[in-house]
Design an enzyme around this catalytic site. Structure first.
Site, mmCIF file in Angstrom:
data_model
loop_
_atom_site.group_PDB
_atom_site.id
_atom_site.type_symbol
_atom_site.label_atom_id
_atom_site.label_comp_id
_atom_site.label_asym_id
_atom_site.label_seq_id
_atom_site.Cartn_x
_atom_site.Cartn_y
_atom_site.Cartn_z
ATOM 1 N N GLU A 149 -9.512 -7.790 8.154
ATOM 2 C CA GLU A 149 -9.631 -8.134 9.566
ATOM 3 C C GLU A 149 -10.482 -7.122 10.343
ATOM 4 O O GLU A 149 -10.897 -7.379 11.460
ATOM 5 C CB GLU A 149 -8.247 -8.301 10.220
ATOM 6 C CG GLU A 149 -7.451 -7.028 10.361
ATOM 7 C CD GLU A 149 -6.571 -6.758 9.142
ATOM 8 O OE1 GLU A 149 -5.399 -6.435 9.347
ATOM 9 O OE2 GLU A 149 -7.055 -6.878 7.997
ATOM 10 N N HIS A 199 -6.686 -2.280 3.092
ATOM 11 C CA HIS A 199 -5.645 -3.273 2.809
ATOM 12 C C HIS A 199 -6.288 -4.544 2.281
ATOM 13 O O HIS A 199 -7.370 -4.916 2.700
ATOM 14 C CB HIS A 199 -4.865 -3.607 4.084
ATOM 15 C CG HIS A 199 -3.888 -2.541 4.465
ATOM 16 N ND1 HIS A 199 -3.693 -2.146 5.752
ATOM 17 C CD2 HIS A 199 -3.062 -1.787 3.719
ATOM 18 C CE1 HIS A 199 -2.772 -1.201 5.794
ATOM 19 N NE2 HIS A 199 -2.370 -0.958 4.567
ATOM 20 N N ASP A 204 8.198 -2.657 5.187
ATOM 21 C CA ASP A 204 6.777 -2.318 5.219
ATOM 22 C C ASP A 204 6.273 -2.258 6.671
ATOM 23 O O ASP A 204 7.055 -2.406 7.608
ATOM 24 C CB ASP A 204 6.040 -3.401 4.395
ATOM 25 C CG ASP A 204 4.659 -2.979 3.970
ATOM 26 O OD1 ASP A 204 4.267 -1.834 4.233
ATOM 27 O OD2 ASP A 204 3.948 -3.818 3.365
ATOM 28 N N HIS A 205 4.975 -2.082 6.826
ATOM 29 C CA HIS A 205 4.298 -1.989 8.130
ATOM 30 C C HIS A 205 5.013 -2.714 9.271
ATOM 31 O O HIS A 205 5.215 -3.916 9.208
ATOM 32 C CB HIS A 205 2.891 -2.584 8.044
ATOM 33 C CG HIS A 205 1.961 -1.778 7.211
ATOM 34 N ND1 HIS A 205 1.870 -1.952 5.855
ATOM 35 C CD2 HIS A 205 1.098 -0.795 7.540
ATOM 36 C CE1 HIS A 205 0.994 -1.102 5.382
ATOM 37 N NE2 HIS A 205 0.507 -0.381 6.373
ATOM 38 N N HIS A 233 -1.478 3.443 0.622
ATOM 39 C CA HIS A 233 -1.580 2.046 1.073
ATOM 40 C C HIS A 233 -2.938 1.500 0.681
ATOM 41 O O HIS A 233 -3.901 2.245 0.585
ATOM 42 C CB HIS A 233 -1.489 1.968 2.607
ATOM 43 C CG HIS A 233 -0.135 2.210 3.155
ATOM 44 N ND1 HIS A 233 0.185 1.964 4.463
ATOM 45 C CD2 HIS A 233 0.988 2.684 2.580
ATOM 46 C CE1 HIS A 233 1.455 2.275 4.677
ATOM 47 N NE2 HIS A 233 1.963 2.722 3.555
ATOM 48 N N ASN A 286 1.997 1.417 -2.470
ATOM 49 C CA ASN A 286 2.265 0.020 -2.123
ATOM 50 C C ASN A 286 1.393 -0.898 -2.970
ATOM 51 O O ASN A 286 0.186 -0.704 -3.062
ATOM 52 C CB ASN A 286 1.956 -0.221 -0.644
ATOM 53 C CG ASN A 286 2.923 0.502 0.280
ATOM 54 O OD1 ASN A 286 3.828 1.196 -0.181
ATOM 55 N ND2 ASN A 286 2.741 0.333 1.573
HETATM 56 ZN ZN LIG Z 1 -0.905 0.986 5.925
#
Ligand SMILES: [Zn+2]
Length: 345
Positions: free
Chosen positions: A169, A212, A95-96, A249, A271
């Site tokens: 964030e 996210h 992933d990321h 995502h 995801n």
């Molecule tokens: Zn992403």
């Protein structure tokens, strides 16, 4: 079946785009979670993708070691062994990975693949993600193009991201931030730069209002039509062969009609992390609350070994997560789509 090889993984991606379904790519950080994914996929007769993040890899290597690449390899080795017992294909990806983590995560994993290939052993992973979405597009694509060349030589699929996916964030308030939506101009540039690496395969996470982590519906406006606009632009400019394979995502909490629209516009991988974490933990919470005085030694009592044996609650967590995997498969219209031939009984 064993973990999909490069040809099978590419066939999976092609089948998904052609037949308008998508694979859930589920983050795992333990053997139990990996087993849950395999069980959920097998019971849905769907192929799928197991995914490991930098943090998940570090966790899996042990709190005293914290080596993200080592932990990812360890989970992958486990999946290679046990996947043989399930009548579906599973692909393994990471992933990321931000640019400043490539040397600790993606590069050691590619080196491991190179070592294995030199010894005529199969790849450990099917692909890796590089997340340069926090960089200027040209810099993002410079790094991506260089990686893609090395990936092509090793039969690895690259995943990249353009645009900015919101997240906790980022303190996202409302949907005013234009960067939450990738533009057709950005994706045309992606196609122009990456088609230069002939024969290579890549997936593109383009943002269309995704966030996210967890968000309440209505917080940010998803616009799956952004994906449609990007597809139309790239096909018009570079032809049908350039049509994108999109990744969704930050889709936790999305409405089903938004997921379906995104899949219709070419999303082949979605995801799913947060929703799986919740399903896993929810089952453990239930165990702890209903067996409170068995898992704890209350008032001088001795508790019950049966209830505090970690297998008791990890087994229910595995099954709960497998159920959530089945729901993800169904949401993505992937039920019954496995390419594994022996699956029809
Ligand atoms: Zn992403």
């Amino acid at each position: 079946m064993p973990v999909a090889n490069c040809q099978t993984y590419c066939r999976m991606l092609d089948a998904a785009r052609e037949r308008r379904f998508a694979y859930p790519a589920i983050n795992v950080t333990s053997l139990t979670a990996a087993n849950a994914v395999l069980r959920g996929l097998a019971e849905s007769r769907s192929d799928g993708i197991i995914q490991i993040s930098t943090g998940g890899g570090a966790f899996a290597s042990g709190s005293a070691v914290k080596d993200m690449a080592l932990g990812a390899m360890s989970i992958a080795e486990h999946v290679h062994r046990v996947a043989e017992r399930y009548p579906i294909y599973v692909a393994l990806v990471t992933d990321h990975c931000l640019a400043d983590k490539l040397d600790q995560f993606v590069i050691p994993l590619v080196e491991e693949t190179e070592k294995r290939r030199a010894a005529r052993r199969p790849n450990l992973f099917n692909g890796h993600m590089f997340d340069g979405s926090n960089l200027p597009l040209s810099e993002n694509l410079d790094i991506a193009a260089k990686l893609l060349e090395r990936f092509r030589q090793n039969e690895l699929v690259l995943e990249i991201e353009v645009g900015v996916v919101g997240g906790e964030e980022d303190g996202v308030v409302g949907s005013a931030d234009a960067k939450l939506y990738t533009t057709p101009a950005d994706t045309l540039e992606v196609a122009r730069r990456l088609k230069a690496v002939e024969g290579a395969r890549y997936l593109l996470a383009a943002t269309f209002g995704n966030v996210h982590g967890v968000y309440k519906p209505g917080h940010v406006k998803l616009k799956p039509t952004v994906l449609k606009d990007c597809q139309e632009a790239v096909v018009k400019t570079y032809g049908e062969m350039a049509r994108f394979y999109f990744v969704f995502h930050g889709g936790s909490g999305s409405a089903l009609h938004e997921i379906h629209a995104a899949v219709d516009y070419g999303v082949v991988k979605m995801n799913v992390d947060t929703d799986m974490q919740y399903a896993f933990t929810r089952a453990i919470a239930d165990h702890m609350f209903t067996h409170y005085d068995s898992v704890l030694k209350v008032d001088g009592e001795v508790g019950s070994k049966k209830a505090y044996d970690p297998r008791s609650y990890l087994a229910v967590a595995e099954i709960a997560m497998a159920e959530r995997v089945k729901q993800a498969v169904s949401d993505l219209r992937a039920g019954g789509t496995t390419l594994f031939k022996g699956s029809e009984t």
